[in-house]
Design an enzyme around this catalytic site. Structure first.
Site, PDB file in Angstrom:
ATOM      1  N   SER A 138       0.800  -1.114  -0.203  1.00 52.33           N
ATOM      2  CA  SER A 138       0.059  -0.009   0.050  1.00 52.33           C
ATOM      3  C   SER A 138       0.822   1.324   0.123  1.00 52.33           C
ATOM      4  CB  SER A 138      -0.864  -0.080   1.194  1.00 52.33           C
ATOM      5  OG  SER A 138      -1.745   1.282   1.470  1.00 52.33           O
ATOM      6  N   TYR A 151      -1.124  -0.249  10.538  1.00 49.63           N
ATOM      7  CA  TYR A 151      -1.382  -0.834   9.058  1.00 49.63           C
ATOM      8  C   TYR A 151      -0.390  -0.222   8.234  1.00 49.63           C
ATOM      9  CZ  TYR A 151      -3.511  -1.015   4.491  1.00 49.63           C
ATOM     10  OH  TYR A 151      -3.590  -1.671   3.361  1.00 49.63           O
TER      11      TYR A 151
END
Length: 244
Positions: A138, A151
């Protein structure tokens, strides 16, 4: 590279990016292993595919579950040519709110789950002296923000892992490794956020927020896979055009 008849194992295939990748690879002639915890969704997806495929139930947070899924895949197709590590969770949370179980689950799925699948896929690829591993990371692994610490750390780990994998696996075993780093994608990934304070601070229901769609990421996967054998697309950072 002609990926027709190549065998692709796709985690997180029941929805979002994984589902889009499965459809795209099936259309190109890949034999597809659809892997996730949701058998109902996987079977529905299998019925939509044009090519050969099987469904395997897998929880990437459990080593035995991953081992059983890959064993079933090898029995069905004899090998694994392509591994797509797409399974992931995103329960964003402020550190001060101490959502420890969610932090640990994020690492368990996003990092350890990836490692379990790599561990299971490598014997076939090493034996055949060829393969392609695509890790879905990501942009959050490079660009950090409040609420995204855990995350972001999990996705940073995947970026670093992918670089090191290329150093070890590409020269000796002709295994290519690609890390794809999407920006915001229109999926249900944010649905797992439970931190009420963060949800009150963020406008995740903003319909005007620029987003990619899952097919954009599937196209990136296909681009990386379709390069000649002597070309390894190391990283692809993909953002919506109208977002910084």
């Amino acid at each position: 590279m002609n990926i027709n008849n190549r065998v692709a194992f796709i985690t997180g295939a029941s929805s979002g990016i994984g589902k889009a990748i499965a459809k795209k690879l099936s259309e190109t002639g890949c034999k597809v292993i659809l892997a996730s915890r949701d058998l109902k969704k996987l079977n529905a997806l299998k019925n939509e595919l044009v090519g050969e495929s099987i469904v395997v139930e897998v929880d990437v947070s459990q080593t035995e579950s991953v081992a059983k899924a890959f064993k079933k895949a090898r029995v069905a197709f004899g090998k694994i040519d392509i591994l797509i590590n797409s399974a992931g969770v995103m329960p964003l949370t402020y550190l001060k709110n101490r959502h420890l179980d969610e932090w640990l689950q994020t690492i368990e799925v996003n990092v350890k789950g990836c490692l379990r699948c790599i561990h299971a896929a490598l014997p076939s690829m090493i034996s055949n002296k060829q393969g392609h591993i695509i890790n879905i990371s990501s942009v959050d692994g490079k660009e950090f923000y409040k609420g995204g610490a855990i995350y972001g750390a999990s996705k940073s780990a995947i970026i670093a892992l992918s670089k090191a994998m290329r150093m070890e696996l590409s020269p000796d075993y002709n295994i290519r490794v690609t890390c794809i780093e999407p920006g915001t994608v229109d999926t249900n990934l944010r649905d797992s956020i439970t931190d009420e304070e963060l949800l009150n601070d963020k406008d995740y229901d903003n319909e005007d927020e620029p987003k990619l769609n899952a097919n954009n990421i599937a196209d990136a996967v296909l681009y990386a896979l379709n390069q000649p054998e002597n070309v390894n697309v190391n990283e692809l950072l993909i953002k919506p055009t109208n977002k910084q």
